[in-house]
Design a protein around this motif. Structure first.
Motif, PDB file in Angstrom:
ATOM      1  N   ALA A 182       4.108 -30.453  -7.422  1.00 29.19           N
ATOM      2  CA  ALA A 182       3.971 -29.003  -7.488  1.00 29.19           C
ATOM      3  C   ALA A 182       5.241 -28.329  -6.994  1.00 29.19           C
ATOM      4  N   LYS A 183       5.643 -27.270  -7.689  1.00 33.07           N
ATOM      5  CA  LYS A 183       6.836 -26.518  -7.329  1.00 33.07           C
ATOM      6  C   LYS A 183       6.417 -25.184  -6.707  1.00 33.07           C
ATOM      7  N   ILE A 184       6.857 -24.952  -5.484  1.00 34.97           N
ATOM      8  CA  ILE A 184       6.556 -23.680  -4.822  1.00 34.97           C
ATOM      9  C   ILE A 184       7.743 -22.755  -5.055  1.00 34.97           C
ATOM     10  N   PRO A 185       7.564 -21.710  -5.871  1.00 35.31           N
ATOM     11  CA  PRO A 185       8.701 -20.881  -6.276  1.00 35.31           C
ATOM     12  C   PRO A 185       8.946 -19.723  -5.322  1.00 35.31           C
ATOM     13  N   ASP A 186       9.994 -18.977  -5.609  1.00 33.73           N
ATOM     14  CA  ASP A 186      10.192 -17.680  -4.956  1.00 33.73           C
ATOM     15  C   ASP A 186       9.238 -16.693  -5.623  1.00 33.73           C
ATOM     16  N   PHE A 187       8.430 -16.032  -4.821  1.00 35.89           N
ATOM     17  CA  PHE A 187       7.460 -15.103  -5.382  1.00 35.89           C
ATOM     18  C   PHE A 187       8.067 -13.702  -5.528  1.00 35.89           C
ATOM     19  N   ALA A 188       7.549 -12.981  -6.509  1.00 35.81           N
ATOM     20  CA  ALA A 188       8.056 -11.640  -6.781  1.00 35.81           C
ATOM     21  C   ALA A 188       7.676 -10.678  -5.650  1.00 35.81           C
ATOM     22  N   LYS A 189       8.545  -9.721  -5.403  1.00 39.48           N
ATOM     23  CA  LYS A 189       8.238  -8.694  -4.409  1.00 39.48           C
ATOM     24  C   LYS A 189       7.157  -7.787  -4.976  1.00 39.48           C
ATOM     25  N   PRO A 190       6.019  -7.645  -4.292  1.00 38.97           N
ATOM     26  CA  PRO A 190       4.914  -6.866  -4.856  1.00 38.97           C
ATOM     27  C   PRO A 190       5.120  -5.349  -4.743  1.00 38.97           C
ATOM     28  N   LYS A 191       4.517  -4.638  -5.673  1.00 37.31           N
ATOM     29  CA  LYS A 191       4.507  -3.177  -5.597  1.00 37.31           C
ATOM     30  C   LYS A 191       3.609  -2.765  -4.444  1.00 37.31           C
ATOM     31  N   ASN A 192       4.063  -1.821  -3.618  1.00 38.25           N
ATOM     32  CA  ASN A 192       3.273  -1.440  -2.441  1.00 38.25           C
ATOM     33  C   ASN A 192       3.097   0.067  -2.284  1.00 38.25           C
ATOM     34  N   LYS A 193       3.429   0.821  -3.341  1.00 37.39           N
ATOM     35  CA  LYS A 193       3.229   2.268  -3.306  1.00 37.39           C
ATOM     36  C   LYS A 193       2.441   2.694  -4.544  1.00 37.39           C
ATOM     37  N   PHE A 194       1.410   3.508  -4.326  1.00 35.60           N
ATOM     38  CA  PHE A 194       0.568   3.980  -5.428  1.00 35.60           C
ATOM     39  C   PHE A 194       0.263   5.459  -5.208  1.00 35.60           C
ATOM     40  N   THR A 195       0.151   6.198  -6.286  1.00 38.24           N
ATOM     41  CA  THR A 195      -0.133   7.631  -6.164  1.00 38.24           C
ATOM     42  C   THR A 195      -1.609   7.890  -5.874  1.00 38.24           C
ATOM     43  N   ASN A 196      -2.484   7.003  -6.375  1.00 39.94           N
ATOM     44  CA  ASN A 196      -3.921   7.167  -6.166  1.00 39.94           C
ATOM     45  C   ASN A 196      -4.638   5.854  -6.487  1.00 39.94           C
ATOM     46  N   LEU A 197      -5.953   5.836  -6.273  1.00 34.80           N
ATOM     47  CA  LEU A 197      -6.730   4.611  -6.521  1.00 34.80           C
ATOM     48  C   LEU A 197      -6.774   4.246  -8.003  1.00 34.80           C
ATOM     49  N   LYS A 198      -6.757   5.248  -8.869  1.00 40.44           N
ATOM     50  CA  LYS A 198      -6.782   4.951 -10.297  1.00 40.44           C
ATOM     51  C   LYS A 198      -5.566   4.120 -10.697  1.00 40.44           C
ATOM     52  N   GLU A 199      -4.398   4.508 -10.224  1.00 40.04           N
ATOM     53  CA  GLU A 199      -3.184   3.746 -10.534  1.00 40.04           C
ATOM     54  C   GLU A 199      -3.287   2.328  -9.983  1.00 40.04           C
ATOM     55  N   LEU A 200      -3.840   2.212  -8.780  1.00 43.18           N
ATOM     56  CA  LEU A 200      -3.965   0.884  -8.162  1.00 43.18           C
ATOM     57  C   LEU A 200      -4.853  -0.017  -9.005  1.00 43.18           C
ATOM     58  N   PHE A 201      -6.032   0.480  -9.383  1.00 44.56           N
ATOM     59  CA  PHE A 201      -6.967  -0.377 -10.119  1.00 44.56           C
ATOM     60  C   PHE A 201      -6.518  -0.626 -11.558  1.00 44.56           C
ATOM     61  N   GLU A 202      -5.749   0.292 -12.120  1.00 40.67           N
ATOM     62  CA  GLU A 202      -5.154   0.014 -13.424  1.00 40.67           C
ATOM     63  C   GLU A 202      -4.163  -1.142 -13.316  1.00 40.67           C
ATOM     64  N   SER A 203      -3.438  -1.197 -12.213  1.00 40.67           N
ATOM     65  CA  SER A 203      -2.506  -2.307 -11.975  1.00 40.67           C
ATOM     66  C   SER A 203      -3.263  -3.631 -11.815  1.00 40.67           C
ATOM     67  N   VAL A 204      -4.395  -3.568 -11.096  1.00 39.93           N
ATOM     68  CA  VAL A 204      -5.227  -4.762 -10.925  1.00 39.93           C
ATOM     69  C   VAL A 204      -5.686  -5.281 -12.284  1.00 39.93           C
ATOM     70  N   PHE A 205      -6.197  -4.394 -13.114  1.00 42.48           N
ATOM     71  CA  PHE A 205      -6.731  -4.798 -14.420  1.00 42.48           C
ATOM     72  C   PHE A 205      -5.644  -5.391 -15.306  1.00 42.48           C
ATOM     73  N   GLN A 206      -4.499  -4.729 -15.381  1.00 41.41           N
ATOM     74  CA  GLN A 206      -3.418  -5.216 -16.227  1.00 41.41           C
ATOM     75  C   GLN A 206      -2.934  -6.586 -15.766  1.00 41.41           C
TER      76      GLN A 206
END
Length: 280
Positions: A217-241
């Protein structure tokens, strides 16, 4: 019409032993068909204890067997010793099947046998006949074949890519949980913290699967996550996508294993397919 039921331990909600008992009690009460229990803790993340299996076998006449796929060989030995006389123990792990049958199991429900039916059946017959020299000779041959199947770089690379995707998912949901918590959405943050831990578990399952089959198994460098959202709708749209993206990659992996006739990996990935249906 089907003749019997093979039923896996409930997963996702991680029941305790009483919960597992009540689950199978409901099935046994609702149907008169013979029932084969399926204990596969590597996929369901919950292990059915020997005492629970024996209790079910004693309480319900139509619970007739178990496909035991726990990696704990001693647990299988204990089950063979403690089970009711007519209850059947079947191995559910190709790597342990020969040893488990020689120890008293009645057979195996196999993945590898789909690729090598003649050799695998001969191994089982020798094991049932208590001819360990012959059965282990075939076992060693089959284990080499299984290792060669998994040496396909295309599949290993794809599984390692999935490790990165699951790790990115875990970090992403962790960042979302922090944002939700600091913005007063406690319920959402608890959900996302739990989700982050589940994605980490998904990643670890892949790591162990690759390593246990002579891969790396290869443990890679993980991407820096997005940590700013304007509202919950944007957050859950990101989750779904993101979940749609993960599902697409898993489906591509399953297609690849079918084309390469890598049935062991295909079987392993079915847990992820079921999990993604719930995720979306």
């Amino acid at each position: 019409p089907f003749e019997a039921i093979l039923s896996v331990c409930p997963y996702y909600n991680k029941p305790n032993q009483e919960g597992i008992y009540q689950h199978f009690k409901s099935i046994a009460t609702a149907s008169s068909k013979p029932i084969i229990l399926y204990n596969v803790p590597g996929r369901t993340v919950v292990n059915m204890a020997v005492s629970t299996t024996v209790r079910l076998a004693q309480d319900f006449k139509n619970i007739v067997a178990i496909k035991e796929a726990s990696p704990d060989f001693v647990q299988c030995l204990e089950l063979i010793k403690e089970k009711p006389k007519e209850f059947v123990v079947l191995s559910g792990d190709d790597a342990l099947a020969n040893s488990q049958i020689l120890a008293g199991a009645s057979g195996v429900i196999s993945v590898l046998a789909q690729g090598f039916p003649k050799e695998f059946c001969q191994m089982v017959k020798h094991a049932l006949g208590r001819r360990p020299d012959e059965s282990y000779r075939l076992y060693n041959l089959l284990y080499t074949m299984e290792s060669l199947i998994f040496e396909e770089d295309k599949i290993k690379d794809a599984l390692n890519a999935q490790i990165k995707l699951e790790g990115d998912s875990s970090n992403g949901y962790l960042a979302m949980a922090v944002w939700a918590e600091t913005n007063g959405f406690e319920g959402v943050s608890n959900f996302l913290y739990s989700h982050a831990e589940e994605e980490r578990m998904h990643m670890l399952k892949l790591v162990k699967f690759i390593n246990e089959r002579n891969g790396e198994a290869k443990i890679p460098d993980f991407a820096k996550p997005k940590n700013k959202f304007t509202n919950l709708k944007e957050l859950f749209e990101s989750v779904f996508q993101h979940e749609v993206k993960v599902s697409k990659h898993i489906n591509e992996l399953v297609d690849m294993t079918l084309k390469e006739k890598d049935y062991s990996t295909m079987n392993f990935l079915q847990w992820y397919v079921s999990e993604q249906i719930e995720e979306e």
